[in-house]
Design a protein around this motif. Structure first.
Motif, PDB file in Angstrom:
ATOM      1  N   GLY A 185      40.595 -52.932   2.385  1.00  0.00           N
ATOM      2  CA  GLY A 185      39.930 -53.729   3.417  1.00  0.00           C
ATOM      3  C   GLY A 185      40.275 -53.260   4.813  1.00  0.00           C
ATOM      4  O   GLY A 185      39.419 -53.187   5.701  1.00  0.00           O
ATOM      5  N   ALA A 186      41.555 -52.930   5.022  1.00  0.00           N
ATOM      6  CA  ALA A 186      41.973 -52.442   6.339  1.00  0.00           C
ATOM      7  C   ALA A 186      41.329 -51.095   6.670  1.00  0.00           C
ATOM      8  O   ALA A 186      40.914 -50.849   7.816  1.00  0.00           O
ATOM      9  CB  ALA A 186      43.495 -52.322   6.396  1.00  0.00           C
ATOM     10  N   LEU A 187      41.221 -50.215   5.663  1.00  0.00           N
ATOM     11  CA  LEU A 187      40.581 -48.913   5.893  1.00  0.00           C
ATOM     12  C   LEU A 187      39.097 -49.082   6.218  1.00  0.00           C
ATOM     13  O   LEU A 187      38.553 -48.370   7.076  1.00  0.00           O
ATOM     14  CB  LEU A 187      40.757 -48.027   4.665  1.00  0.00           C
ATOM     15  CG  LEU A 187      42.165 -47.460   4.452  1.00  0.00           C
ATOM     16  CD1 LEU A 187      42.250 -46.715   3.129  1.00  0.00           C
ATOM     17  CD2 LEU A 187      42.559 -46.542   5.609  1.00  0.00           C
ATOM     18  N   LEU A 188      38.436 -50.009   5.539  1.00  0.00           N
ATOM     19  CA  LEU A 188      37.026 -50.273   5.863  1.00  0.00           C
ATOM     20  C   LEU A 188      36.897 -50.795   7.288  1.00  0.00           C
ATOM     21  O   LEU A 188      35.953 -50.450   8.003  1.00  0.00           O
ATOM     22  CB  LEU A 188      36.446 -51.300   4.879  1.00  0.00           C
ATOM     23  CG  LEU A 188      35.916 -50.758   3.555  1.00  0.00           C
ATOM     24  CD1 LEU A 188      35.474 -51.908   2.655  1.00  0.00           C
ATOM     25  CD2 LEU A 188      34.735 -49.821   3.793  1.00  0.00           C
ATOM     26  N   ASP A 189      37.857 -51.622   7.694  1.00  0.00           N
ATOM     27  CA  ASP A 189      37.836 -52.137   9.067  1.00  0.00           C
ATOM     28  C   ASP A 189      38.028 -51.007  10.067  1.00  0.00           C
ATOM     29  O   ASP A 189      37.316 -50.918  11.081  1.00  0.00           O
ATOM     30  CB  ASP A 189      38.934 -53.191   9.219  1.00  0.00           C
ATOM     31  CG  ASP A 189      38.817 -53.975  10.515  1.00  0.00           C
ATOM     32  OD1 ASP A 189      38.975 -53.353  11.577  1.00  0.00           O
ATOM     33  OD2 ASP A 189      38.576 -55.184  10.461  1.00  0.00           O
ATOM     34  N   VAL A 190      39.004 -50.127   9.776  1.00  0.00           N
ATOM     35  CA  VAL A 190      39.301 -49.035  10.707  1.00  0.00           C
ATOM     36  C   VAL A 190      38.156 -48.032  10.769  1.00  0.00           C
ATOM     37  O   VAL A 190      37.692 -47.659  11.857  1.00  0.00           O
ATOM     38  CB  VAL A 190      40.612 -48.329  10.301  1.00  0.00           C
ATOM     39  CG1 VAL A 190      40.816 -47.062  11.128  1.00  0.00           C
ATOM     40  CG2 VAL A 190      41.803 -49.263  10.480  1.00  0.00           C
ATOM     41  N   LEU A 191      37.692 -47.599   9.590  1.00  0.00           N
ATOM     42  CA  LEU A 191      36.686 -46.537   9.550  1.00  0.00           C
ATOM     43  C   LEU A 191      35.267 -47.051   9.737  1.00  0.00           C
ATOM     44  O   LEU A 191      34.409 -46.331  10.260  1.00  0.00           O
ATOM     45  CB  LEU A 191      36.788 -45.786   8.218  1.00  0.00           C
ATOM     46  CG  LEU A 191      38.137 -45.115   7.931  1.00  0.00           C
ATOM     47  CD1 LEU A 191      38.127 -44.462   6.556  1.00  0.00           C
ATOM     48  CD2 LEU A 191      38.459 -44.094   9.006  1.00  0.00           C
ATOM     49  N   GLY A 192      35.007 -48.294   9.298  1.00  0.00           N
ATOM     50  CA  GLY A 192      33.655 -48.824   9.400  1.00  0.00           C
ATOM     51  C   GLY A 192      33.397 -49.583  10.678  1.00  0.00           C
ATOM     52  O   GLY A 192      32.403 -49.360  11.364  1.00  0.00           O
ATOM     53  N   PHE A 193      34.306 -50.498  11.019  1.00  0.00           N
ATOM     54  CA  PHE A 193      34.116 -51.333  12.205  1.00  0.00           C
ATOM     55  C   PHE A 193      34.632 -50.657  13.471  1.00  0.00           C
ATOM     56  O   PHE A 193      33.886 -50.430  14.426  1.00  0.00           O
ATOM     57  CB  PHE A 193      34.816 -52.678  11.989  1.00  0.00           C
ATOM     58  CG  PHE A 193      34.850 -53.551  13.208  1.00  0.00           C
ATOM     59  CD1 PHE A 193      33.703 -54.218  13.634  1.00  0.00           C
ATOM     60  CD2 PHE A 193      36.013 -53.719  13.953  1.00  0.00           C
ATOM     61  CE1 PHE A 193      33.721 -55.025  14.763  1.00  0.00           C
ATOM     62  CE2 PHE A 193      36.051 -54.521  15.076  1.00  0.00           C
ATOM     63  CZ  PHE A 193      34.894 -55.176  15.481  1.00  0.00           C
ATOM     64  N   GLN A 194      35.921 -50.319  13.485  1.00  0.00           N
ATOM     65  CA  GLN A 194      36.532 -49.830  14.716  1.00  0.00           C
ATOM     66  C   GLN A 194      36.019 -48.441  15.117  1.00  0.00           C
ATOM     67  O   GLN A 194      35.718 -48.200  16.293  1.00  0.00           O
ATOM     68  CB  GLN A 194      38.054 -49.805  14.558  1.00  0.00           C
ATOM     69  CG  GLN A 194      38.641 -51.191  14.340  1.00  0.00           C
ATOM     70  CD  GLN A 194      40.096 -51.141  13.928  1.00  0.00           C
ATOM     71  OE1 GLN A 194      40.848 -50.284  14.378  1.00  0.00           O
ATOM     72  NE2 GLN A 194      40.505 -52.046  13.046  1.00  0.00           N
ATOM     73  N   LEU A 195      35.926 -47.537  14.166  1.00  0.00           N
ATOM     74  CA  LEU A 195      35.445 -46.204  14.500  1.00  0.00           C
ATOM     75  C   LEU A 195      34.020 -46.252  15.027  1.00  0.00           C
ATOM     76  O   LEU A 195      33.664 -45.520  15.970  1.00  0.00           O
ATOM     77  CB  LEU A 195      35.531 -45.293  13.273  1.00  0.00           C
ATOM     78  CG  LEU A 195      35.177 -43.822  13.504  1.00  0.00           C
ATOM     79  CD1 LEU A 195      36.105 -43.212  14.564  1.00  0.00           C
ATOM     80  CD2 LEU A 195      35.267 -43.028  12.200  1.00  0.00           C
ATOM     81  N   ALA A 196      33.200 -47.143  14.417  1.00  0.00           N
ATOM     82  CA  ALA A 196      31.826 -47.300  14.905  1.00  0.00           C
ATOM     83  C   ALA A 196      31.822 -47.833  16.332  1.00  0.00           C
ATOM     84  O   ALA A 196      31.045 -47.363  17.190  1.00  0.00           O
ATOM     85  CB  ALA A 196      31.049 -48.235  13.977  1.00  0.00           C
ATOM     86  N   LYS A 197      32.669 -48.793  16.615  1.00  0.00           N
ATOM     87  CA  LYS A 197      32.754 -49.358  17.964  1.00  0.00           C
ATOM     88  C   LYS A 197      33.240 -48.305  18.969  1.00  0.00           C
ATOM     89  O   LYS A 197      32.654 -48.138  20.053  1.00  0.00           O
ATOM     90  CB  LYS A 197      33.708 -50.553  17.962  1.00  0.00           C
ATOM     91  CG  LYS A 197      33.175 -51.799  17.281  1.00  0.00           C
ATOM     92  CD  LYS A 197      32.193 -52.534  18.170  1.00  0.00           C
ATOM     93  CE  LYS A 197      31.790 -53.861  17.589  1.00  0.00           C
ATOM     94  NZ  LYS A 197      30.825 -54.595  18.449  1.00  0.00           N
TER      95      LYS A 197
END
Length: 402
Positions: A185-197
Protein backbone atom coordinates in the motif's frame (compact mmCIF):
# COMPACT_ATOMS: atom_id res chain seq x y z
CA UNK A 1 -15.79 11.62 -8.20
CA UNK A 2 -17.05 12.64 -4.74
CA UNK A 3 -19.22 9.51 -4.42
CA UNK A 4 -16.28 7.22 -5.16
CA UNK A 5 -14.12 9.03 -2.58
CA UNK A 6 -16.86 8.84 0.03
CA UNK A 7 -17.25 5.10 -0.57
CA UNK A 8 -13.50 4.63 -0.14
CA UNK A 9 -13.67 6.61 3.13
CA UNK A 10 -16.57 4.44 4.33
CA UNK A 11 -14.76 1.17 3.58
CA UNK A 12 -11.58 2.58 5.11
CA UNK A 13 -13.34 3.69 8.29
CA UNK A 14 -15.30 0.46 8.83
CA UNK A 15 -12.12 -1.40 9.74
CA UNK A 16 -11.65 0.95 12.71
CA UNK A 17 -15.19 0.15 13.86
CA UNK A 18 -14.31 -3.55 13.84
CA UNK A 19 -11.23 -2.92 15.96
CA UNK A 20 -13.10 -0.58 18.33
CA UNK A 21 -15.76 -3.13 19.27
CA UNK A 22 -14.88 -2.86 22.97
CA UNK A 23 -14.17 0.87 23.61
CA UNK A 24 -13.00 0.52 27.22
CA UNK A 25 -10.41 -2.11 26.33
CA UNK A 26 -9.38 -0.35 23.12
CA UNK A 27 -8.70 2.97 24.84
CA UNK A 28 -6.31 1.29 27.27
CA UNK A 29 -4.42 -0.49 24.47
CA UNK A 30 -2.00 1.90 22.69
CA UNK A 31 -1.75 -0.37 19.64
CA UNK A 32 -5.51 -0.66 19.13
CA UNK A 33 -6.02 3.03 19.81
CA UNK A 34 -3.27 4.16 17.42
CA UNK A 35 -4.57 1.77 14.74
CA UNK A 36 -8.08 3.21 15.02
CA UNK A 37 -6.79 6.80 15.00
CA UNK A 38 -4.69 6.18 11.88
CA UNK A 39 -7.56 4.55 10.01
CA UNK A 40 -10.07 7.23 11.03
CA UNK A 41 -7.67 9.99 9.93
CA UNK A 42 -7.15 8.19 6.63
CA UNK A 43 -10.91 8.07 6.11
CA UNK A 44 -11.16 11.78 6.96
CA UNK A 45 -8.49 12.57 4.36
CA UNK A 46 -10.70 10.98 1.70
CA UNK A 47 -13.75 12.88 2.94
CA UNK A 48 -11.89 16.20 2.98
CA UNK A 49 -10.39 15.62 -0.48
CA UNK A 50 -13.77 15.05 -2.16
CA UNK A 51 -14.69 17.99 -4.42
CA UNK A 52 -18.14 18.23 -2.79
CA UNK A 53 -16.54 18.57 0.65
CA UNK A 54 -14.02 21.14 -0.59
CA UNK A 55 -16.79 23.22 -2.11
CA UNK A 56 -18.89 23.05 1.07
CA UNK A 57 -15.95 24.00 3.30
CA UNK A 58 -14.97 26.90 1.08
CA UNK A 59 -18.54 28.20 1.03
CA UNK A 60 -18.99 27.71 4.79
CA UNK A 61 -15.81 29.58 5.71
CA UNK A 62 -16.06 32.17 2.96
CA UNK A 63 -12.38 31.58 2.11
CA UNK A 64 -11.58 30.32 -1.41
CA UNK A 65 -9.59 27.06 -1.25
CA UNK A 66 -9.81 26.83 2.55
CA UNK A 67 -10.33 23.08 2.00
CA UNK A 68 -6.74 22.80 0.72
CA UNK A 69 -4.88 23.42 4.03
CA UNK A 70 -7.59 21.41 5.79
CA UNK A 71 -6.97 18.40 3.53
CA UNK A 72 -3.19 18.76 3.56
CA UNK A 73 -3.17 19.18 7.34
CA UNK A 74 -5.34 16.07 7.70
CA UNK A 75 -3.01 14.16 5.37
CA UNK A 76 -0.02 15.21 7.47
CA UNK A 77 -1.84 14.11 10.63
CA UNK A 78 -2.54 10.75 8.96
CA UNK A 79 1.15 10.40 8.06
CA UNK A 80 2.06 11.07 11.69
CA UNK A 81 -0.55 8.58 12.93
CA UNK A 82 0.86 5.89 10.65
CA UNK A 83 4.35 6.42 12.11
CA UNK A 84 2.97 6.35 15.66
CA UNK A 85 1.13 3.13 14.84
CA UNK A 86 4.31 1.52 13.53
CA UNK A 87 6.19 2.61 16.66
CA UNK A 88 3.54 1.09 18.95
CA UNK A 89 3.30 -2.02 16.82
CA UNK A 90 7.05 -2.63 16.90
CA UNK A 91 7.11 -2.04 20.65
CA UNK A 92 10.18 -1.87 22.85
CA UNK A 93 11.07 -0.07 26.11
CA UNK A 94 8.23 2.21 27.18
CA UNK A 95 10.39 5.33 27.45
CA UNK A 96 11.88 4.77 23.99
CA UNK A 97 8.43 4.29 22.45
CA UNK A 98 7.12 7.40 24.21
CA UNK A 99 10.11 9.47 23.05
CA UNK A 100 9.71 8.39 19.41
CA UNK A 101 5.97 9.08 19.49
CA UNK A 102 6.51 12.59 20.88
CA UNK A 103 9.15 13.35 18.24
CA UNK A 104 6.83 12.25 15.44
CA UNK A 105 3.93 14.30 16.81
CA UNK A 106 6.16 17.37 17.23
CA UNK A 107 7.57 17.11 13.69
CA UNK A 108 4.23 16.72 11.96
CA UNK A 109 2.57 19.25 14.26
CA UNK A 110 5.13 21.79 13.05
CA UNK A 111 4.42 20.70 9.47
CA UNK A 112 0.68 21.36 9.89
CA UNK A 113 1.38 24.81 11.34
CA UNK A 114 3.70 25.60 8.41
CA UNK A 115 1.01 24.55 5.92
CA UNK A 116 -1.53 26.87 7.53
CA UNK A 117 0.94 29.79 7.67
CA UNK A 118 1.98 29.38 4.03
CA UNK A 119 -1.66 29.26 2.90
CA UNK A 120 -2.37 32.44 4.87
CA UNK A 121 0.52 34.23 3.15
CA UNK A 122 -0.39 33.02 -0.36
CA UNK A 123 -2.61 34.72 -2.90
CA UNK A 124 -5.08 31.98 -3.85
CA UNK A 125 -8.38 33.68 -4.57
CA UNK A 126 -9.47 31.41 -7.44
CA UNK A 127 -11.29 28.32 -6.17
CA UNK A 128 -9.87 25.06 -7.55
CA UNK A 129 -11.57 21.84 -6.48
CA UNK A 130 -9.65 19.25 -8.53
CA UNK A 131 -6.41 20.75 -9.85
CA UNK A 132 -5.24 23.06 -7.07
CA UNK A 133 -1.76 21.47 -6.89
CA UNK A 134 -0.96 22.15 -10.53
CA UNK A 135 -2.93 25.39 -10.89
CA UNK A 136 -0.98 27.02 -8.04
CA UNK A 137 2.32 25.19 -8.69
CA UNK A 138 4.07 28.47 -9.54
CA UNK A 139 2.31 30.70 -7.00
CA UNK A 140 4.54 31.98 -4.17
CA UNK A 141 3.84 30.35 -0.80
CA UNK A 142 1.26 28.02 -2.36
CA UNK A 143 4.14 26.39 -4.21
CA UNK A 144 6.00 25.86 -0.94
CA UNK A 145 2.86 24.62 0.82
CA UNK A 146 2.20 22.02 -1.87
CA UNK A 147 5.79 20.86 -1.89
CA UNK A 148 5.87 20.72 1.93
CA UNK A 149 2.82 18.48 2.33
CA UNK A 150 4.09 16.15 -0.41
CA UNK A 151 7.54 15.85 1.19
CA UNK A 152 6.02 15.22 4.64
CA UNK A 153 3.76 12.48 3.32
CA UNK A 154 6.58 10.94 1.26
CA UNK A 155 8.83 10.78 4.32
CA UNK A 156 6.18 8.89 6.30
CA UNK A 157 5.50 6.40 3.50
CA UNK A 158 9.20 5.75 2.83
CA UNK A 159 9.86 5.18 6.53
CA UNK A 160 6.90 2.82 6.62
CA UNK A 161 8.29 0.86 3.64
CA UNK A 162 11.73 0.59 5.27
CA UNK A 163 10.33 -0.53 8.63
CA UNK A 164 8.00 -3.10 7.05
CA UNK A 165 10.80 -4.48 4.87
CA UNK A 166 13.17 -4.84 7.82
CA UNK A 167 10.59 -6.18 10.25
CA UNK A 168 9.13 -8.55 7.66
CA UNK A 169 12.40 -10.51 7.65
CA UNK A 170 12.10 -11.14 11.40
CA UNK A 171 8.50 -12.38 11.66
CA UNK A 172 6.31 -15.03 10.07
CA UNK A 173 2.65 -15.90 9.59
CA UNK A 174 -0.12 -13.32 9.60
CA UNK A 175 2.16 -10.56 10.86
CA UNK A 176 4.44 -10.95 7.84
CA UNK A 177 1.41 -10.98 5.52
CA UNK A 178 0.11 -7.81 7.15
CA UNK A 179 3.49 -6.10 6.80
CA UNK A 180 3.65 -7.01 3.12
CA UNK A 181 0.20 -5.53 2.54
CA UNK A 182 1.22 -2.36 4.36
CA UNK A 183 4.39 -2.10 2.30
CA UNK A 184 2.48 -2.72 -0.93
CA UNK A 185 0.00 0.00 0.00
CA UNK A 186 2.81 2.40 0.84
CA UNK A 187 4.57 1.66 -2.47
CA UNK A 188 1.35 2.31 -4.38
CA UNK A 189 1.04 5.60 -2.53
CA UNK A 190 4.64 6.57 -3.30
CA UNK A 191 4.73 5.44 -6.92
CA UNK A 192 1.09 6.03 -7.85
CA UNK A 193 0.00 9.07 -5.87
CA UNK A 194 3.12 10.99 -4.89
CA UNK A 195 5.19 10.42 -8.01
CA UNK A 196 2.22 11.46 -10.13
CA UNK A 197 1.80 14.62 -8.07
CA UNK A 198 5.53 15.45 -8.17
CA UNK A 199 5.67 14.89 -11.93
CA UNK A 200 2.63 17.09 -12.60
CA UNK A 201 3.92 19.90 -10.38
CA UNK A 202 7.44 19.81 -11.84
CA UNK A 203 5.93 19.78 -15.33
CA UNK A 204 4.14 23.03 -14.48
CA UNK A 205 7.41 24.50 -13.27
CA UNK A 206 8.96 23.78 -16.67
CA UNK A 207 5.97 25.08 -18.62
CA UNK A 208 4.37 21.74 -19.52
CA UNK A 209 0.89 20.40 -18.79
CA UNK A 210 0.67 16.95 -17.24
CA UNK A 211 -2.25 17.80 -14.96
CA UNK A 212 -4.03 14.50 -15.72
CA UNK A 213 -1.43 12.71 -13.58
CA UNK A 214 -2.50 14.75 -10.56
CA UNK A 215 -6.24 14.86 -11.22
CA UNK A 216 -6.92 11.45 -12.81
CA UNK A 217 -4.17 8.99 -11.84
CA UNK A 218 -3.18 10.07 -8.32
CA UNK A 219 -6.56 9.85 -6.48
CA UNK A 220 -7.39 6.18 -7.25
CA UNK A 221 -3.81 5.14 -6.52
CA UNK A 222 -3.99 6.89 -3.14
CA UNK A 223 -7.32 5.16 -2.37
CA UNK A 224 -6.03 1.72 -3.33
CA UNK A 225 -2.79 2.19 -1.38
CA UNK A 226 -4.63 3.35 1.73
CA UNK A 227 -7.06 0.43 1.59
CA UNK A 228 -4.22 -2.08 1.25
CA UNK A 229 -2.34 -0.52 4.15
CA UNK A 230 -5.43 -0.55 6.37
CA UNK A 231 -5.98 -4.20 5.49
CA UNK A 232 -2.38 -4.90 6.48
CA UNK A 233 -2.85 -3.18 9.83
CA UNK A 234 -6.17 -4.85 10.58
CA UNK A 235 -5.57 -8.38 9.21
CA UNK A 236 -3.17 -9.64 11.94
CA UNK A 237 -5.47 -8.17 14.61
CA UNK A 238 -8.83 -9.39 13.32
CA UNK A 239 -8.23 -12.58 11.34
CA UNK A 240 -7.29 -14.79 14.34
CA UNK A 241 -10.48 -13.66 16.09
CA UNK A 242 -12.58 -14.24 12.96
CA UNK A 243 -11.10 -17.72 12.51
CA UNK A 244 -11.74 -18.52 16.17
CA UNK A 245 -15.37 -17.41 15.78
CA UNK A 246 -15.69 -19.51 12.63
CA UNK A 247 -14.23 -22.61 14.31
CA UNK A 248 -16.49 -22.05 17.31
CA UNK A 249 -19.54 -21.84 15.06
CA UNK A 250 -18.47 -25.01 13.24
CA UNK A 251 -17.95 -26.95 16.49
CA UNK A 252 -21.28 -25.65 17.82
CA UNK A 253 -23.06 -27.07 14.79
CA UNK A 254 -21.10 -30.34 14.83
CA UNK A 255 -22.16 -30.89 18.45
CA UNK A 256 -25.85 -30.69 17.47
CA UNK A 257 -26.39 -34.50 17.18
CA UNK A 258 -24.82 -35.09 20.58
CA UNK A 259 -26.73 -32.24 22.19
CA UNK A 260 -30.00 -33.43 20.67
CA UNK A 261 -29.42 -36.86 22.25
CA UNK A 262 -28.46 -35.78 25.78
CA UNK A 263 -30.13 -32.38 26.31
CA UNK A 264 -33.05 -33.89 28.26
CA UNK A 265 -30.56 -35.09 30.89
CA UNK A 266 -28.76 -31.76 31.28
CA UNK A 267 -29.48 -29.66 34.36
CA UNK A 268 -27.18 -26.74 33.45
CA UNK A 269 -29.07 -23.41 33.64
CA UNK A 270 -29.65 -21.90 30.24
CA UNK A 271 -28.27 -18.35 29.92
CA UNK A 272 -30.45 -15.61 28.41
CA UNK A 273 -30.36 -15.99 24.64
CA UNK A 274 -29.19 -12.94 22.73
CA UNK A 275 -28.61 -12.61 19.01
CA UNK A 276 -25.29 -10.82 19.61
CA UNK A 277 -23.77 -13.66 21.63
CA UNK A 278 -20.50 -14.79 20.11
CA UNK A 279 -20.13 -18.34 18.74
CA UNK A 280 -17.56 -19.02 21.48
CA UNK A 281 -20.08 -18.10 24.19
CA UNK A 282 -22.72 -20.36 22.66
CA UNK A 283 -20.19 -23.15 22.21
CA UNK A 284 -19.00 -22.84 25.81
CA UNK A 285 -22.55 -23.13 27.14
CA UNK A 286 -23.28 -26.16 24.94
CA UNK A 287 -20.00 -27.80 26.01
CA UNK A 288 -20.75 -27.30 29.72
CA UNK A 289 -24.32 -28.56 29.27
CA UNK A 290 -23.20 -31.69 27.42
CA UNK A 291 -20.63 -32.52 30.10
CA UNK A 292 -23.35 -32.05 32.72
CA UNK A 293 -25.63 -34.44 30.80
CA UNK A 294 -22.86 -37.03 30.41
CA UNK A 295 -22.37 -36.98 34.17
CA UNK A 296 -26.10 -37.47 34.71
CA UNK A 297 -26.22 -40.38 32.23
CA UNK A 298 -23.13 -42.15 33.62
CA UNK A 299 -25.18 -44.49 35.90
CA UNK A 300 -27.04 -45.78 32.81
CA UNK A 301 -23.89 -46.79 30.92
CA UNK A 302 -23.96 -50.46 29.89
CA UNK A 303 -20.30 -51.45 29.74
CA UNK A 304 -21.04 -54.91 28.37
CA UNK A 305 -22.75 -53.27 25.41
CA UNK A 306 -19.75 -50.98 24.96
CA UNK A 307 -17.35 -53.92 24.93
CA UNK A 308 -19.43 -55.85 22.41
CA UNK A 309 -19.67 -52.89 20.03
CA UNK A 310 -15.96 -52.21 20.41
CA UNK A 311 -15.07 -55.83 19.55
CA UNK A 312 -17.43 -55.76 16.57
CA UNK A 313 -15.87 -52.53 15.30
CA UNK A 314 -12.35 -53.92 15.67
CA UNK A 315 -13.28 -57.07 13.77
CA UNK A 316 -14.76 -54.87 11.03
CA UNK A 317 -11.34 -53.26 10.48
CA UNK A 318 -11.63 -50.04 12.49
CA UNK A 319 -8.68 -48.60 14.37
CA UNK A 320 -8.68 -48.89 18.18
CA UNK A 321 -9.57 -45.20 18.52
CA UNK A 322 -12.46 -45.43 16.06
CA UNK A 323 -13.68 -48.61 17.73
CA UNK A 324 -13.61 -46.89 21.12
CA UNK A 325 -15.62 -43.92 19.80
CA UNK A 326 -18.18 -46.20 18.14
CA UNK A 327 -18.56 -48.21 21.36
CA UNK A 328 -18.93 -45.08 23.50
CA UNK A 329 -21.48 -43.63 21.08
CA UNK A 330 -23.54 -46.85 21.23
CA UNK A 331 -23.34 -46.94 25.02
CA UNK A 332 -24.35 -43.27 25.28
CA UNK A 333 -27.30 -43.68 22.91
CA UNK A 334 -28.47 -46.67 24.95
CA UNK A 335 -28.05 -44.73 28.21
CA UNK A 336 -30.08 -41.79 26.85
CA UNK A 337 -32.86 -44.19 25.81
CA UNK A 338 -32.89 -45.85 29.24
CA UNK A 339 -32.97 -42.50 31.05
CA UNK A 340 -35.78 -41.16 28.85
CA UNK A 341 -37.82 -44.32 29.46
CA UNK A 342 -37.06 -44.15 33.22
CA UNK A 343 -35.65 -47.67 33.19
CA UNK A 344 -33.47 -49.05 35.93
CA UNK A 345 -29.72 -48.57 35.36
CA UNK A 346 -27.93 -51.69 34.11
CA UNK A 347 -26.03 -53.75 36.66
CA UNK A 348 -22.62 -52.99 35.16
CA UNK A 349 -21.01 -50.50 37.54
CA UNK A 350 -17.60 -49.12 36.67
CA UNK A 351 -15.37 -46.05 36.68
CA UNK A 352 -14.93 -45.88 32.90
CA UNK A 353 -14.28 -42.42 31.49
CA UNK A 354 -15.42 -41.39 28.05
CA UNK A 355 -12.72 -40.20 25.66
CA UNK A 356 -14.53 -36.84 25.42
CA UNK A 357 -13.94 -36.24 29.14
CA UNK A 358 -10.24 -37.05 28.95
CA UNK A 359 -9.25 -34.36 26.43
CA UNK A 360 -9.44 -30.60 26.85
CA UNK A 361 -11.55 -28.44 24.59
CA UNK A 362 -14.36 -29.59 22.36
CA UNK A 363 -12.42 -31.95 20.09
CA UNK A 364 -13.44 -35.07 22.05
CA UNK A 365 -17.10 -34.07 22.14
CA UNK A 366 -17.05 -33.34 18.40
CA UNK A 367 -15.59 -36.80 17.71
CA UNK A 368 -18.30 -38.38 19.85
CA UNK A 369 -21.01 -36.40 18.06
CA UNK A 370 -19.67 -37.51 14.68
CA UNK A 371 -19.54 -41.12 15.86
CA UNK A 372 -23.26 -40.90 16.71
CA UNK A 373 -24.04 -40.34 13.06
CA UNK A 374 -22.06 -43.37 11.88
CA UNK A 375 -22.96 -47.04 12.10
CA UNK A 376 -21.31 -48.86 15.04
CA UNK A 377 -19.20 -50.91 12.62
CA UNK A 378 -18.20 -49.28 9.34
CA UNK A 379 -18.52 -51.29 6.21
CA UNK A 380 -15.19 -52.94 5.53
CA UNK A 381 -14.06 -55.48 2.94
CA UNK A 382 -16.12 -58.56 3.73
CA UNK A 383 -18.10 -56.75 6.46
CA UNK A 384 -21.55 -55.23 6.72
CA UNK A 385 -22.78 -51.92 8.07
CA UNK A 386 -25.11 -51.35 11.00
CA UNK A 387 -27.95 -48.91 11.56
CA UNK A 388 -27.17 -45.37 12.65
CA UNK A 389 -26.73 -44.77 16.35
CA UNK A 390 -29.18 -41.91 16.25
CA UNK A 391 -31.97 -44.25 15.19
CA UNK A 392 -33.74 -46.95 17.25
CA UNK A 393 -31.24 -48.91 19.33
CA UNK A 394 -31.05 -52.68 19.60
CA UNK A 395 -28.29 -54.46 21.38
CA UNK A 396 -25.83 -56.07 19.00
CA UNK A 397 -25.48 -59.81 19.01
CA UNK A 398 -22.51 -61.53 20.56
CA UNK A 399 -19.66 -61.72 18.02
CA UNK A 400 -19.36 -65.14 16.46
CA UNK A 401 -16.25 -67.03 17.42
CA UNK A 402 -15.03 -69.49 14.85
Amino acid sequence: MSLVVYLAALVFGMSSVLLFRHPRTAVRNPLTLSTCVAIVLGALVFVCAAPATLSAVNELTGVPNFGAPLTYGMLSAYSCAVLVLLINWRGGPRERVRRMVLRSVAAYGALVVAIVVLFTLADADTERLRDLDTYYANTPYMREMILLYLVGHSAAMLVMCAVCLKWGREVTGLLRTGLRLIMLGALLDVLGFQLAKYTAVVARWSGHDLDFLSTTLAPPMASLGALLSSAGFVLPRLLPSVLAHWRGLGDYRRLAPLWSLVKSASTAPRPPTAWWQSPQARLQWREVSIHDALLALAPYFDHRLRERVRDTALSAGRSPHEARLAAEAAMLADAARRAAAREEPPETPGTYRLHATEVSGTSGLVELAQALGRPPAATAPGGTGSPSLTGPMTEPEEPHVA
